[in-house]
Design an enzyme around this catalytic site. Structure first.
Site, short mmCIF file in Angstrom:
data_model
loop_
_atom_site.label_atom_id
_atom_site.label_comp_id
_atom_site.label_asym_id
_atom_site.label_seq_id
_atom_site.Cartn_x
_atom_site.Cartn_y
_atom_site.Cartn_z
N GLU A 1 -12.21 -11.38 -3.76
CA GLU A 1 -11.46 -10.15 -3.38
C GLU A 1 -10.02 -10.54 -3.20
O GLU A 1 -9.15 -9.81 -3.30
CB GLU A 1 -12.03 -9.81 -2.00
CG GLU A 1 -13.28 -8.75 -2.19
CD GLU A 1 -13.07 -7.40 -3.16
OE1 GLU A 1 -11.97 -6.88 -3.18
OE2 GLU A 1 -13.99 -6.76 -3.38
N GLU B 1 -7.21 -8.74 -5.58
CA GLU B 1 -6.30 -8.06 -5.21
C GLU B 1 -4.82 -8.68 -5.08
O GLU B 1 -3.70 -7.98 -5.10
CB GLU B 1 -6.64 -7.55 -3.66
CG GLU B 1 -7.69 -6.58 -3.97
CD GLU B 1 -8.13 -5.96 -2.43
OE1 GLU B 1 -7.67 -6.51 -1.48
OE2 GLU B 1 -8.79 -5.28 -2.26
N GLY C 1 -9.21 -7.64 0.76
CA GLY C 1 -10.51 -7.79 1.02
C GLY C 1 -11.32 -6.63 0.23
O GLY C 1 -10.58 -6.00 -0.41
N GLU D 1 0.59 -3.03 -3.91
CA GLU D 1 1.66 -3.87 -3.50
C GLU D 1 0.84 -5.14 -2.64
O GLU D 1 0.02 -4.90 -2.01
CB GLU D 1 2.70 -3.64 -2.57
CG GLU D 1 3.59 -2.43 -3.02
CD GLU D 1 4.75 -2.00 -2.25
OE1 GLU D 1 5.58 -2.83 -2.01
OE2 GLU D 1 4.60 -0.58 -1.53
#
Length: 144
Positions: free
Chosen positions: A58, A62, A42, A113
């Protein structure tokens, strides 16, 4: 508005509890706050963007996965205080359940990660107490 004025207002952040079966998606943060820790994917909501749009963007940035947005889990106040007890940062975090749709979890921007974890692993990751609570609440919502 200047940068100093920006700190006088809470920032809106979104967090996604993304499920793939019984596994939940977490990222290891590459930037503050909570740099180096596992967290929900997020980030900040952008001006003119809906909460749902922010979640999709987001999570994609990511983790490179696509999601289907579900129910509101909760709203959390993330308030960091300095040594003098004054407010240093203030985030209003809107956490929403989501389901994995497509893609492999690959760390992208703001993530070191990205990995799927089983419920039995959540307690071993050193997560923020609120993150654990949000994941558990999402699990309960899914199974009620």
């Amino acid at each position: 508005m200047s940068t100093s004025d920006d700190k006088r207002w809470p920032r809106v952040g979104v967090g996604a509890v993304v499920w793939r079966g019984e596994q939940v998606l977490l990222i290891r943060r590459s930037k503050p706050p909570r740099q180096g820790q596992w967290s929900l994917p997020g980030g900040k909501q952008e001006f003119g963007e809906t909460i749902e749009e922010a979640l999709h963007r987001e999570v994609k940035e990511e983790t490179d996965i696509d999601i289907s947005v579900g129910m509101l889990i909760d709203v959390v106040d993330g308030i960091a205080r300095g040594n003098d007890n004054g407010v240093v940062e203030h985030y209003t975090l809107i956490d929403i359940s989501a389901d994995w749709v497509a893609g492999e979890a690959i760390a992208g921007s703001d993530a070191l990660e990205a990995r799927w974890f089983g419920q039995n692993e959540i307690g071993t990751l050193g997560l923020w107490d609120e993150t654990i609570r949000i994941i558990e609440k999402s699990w309960q919502q899914r199974n009620d």
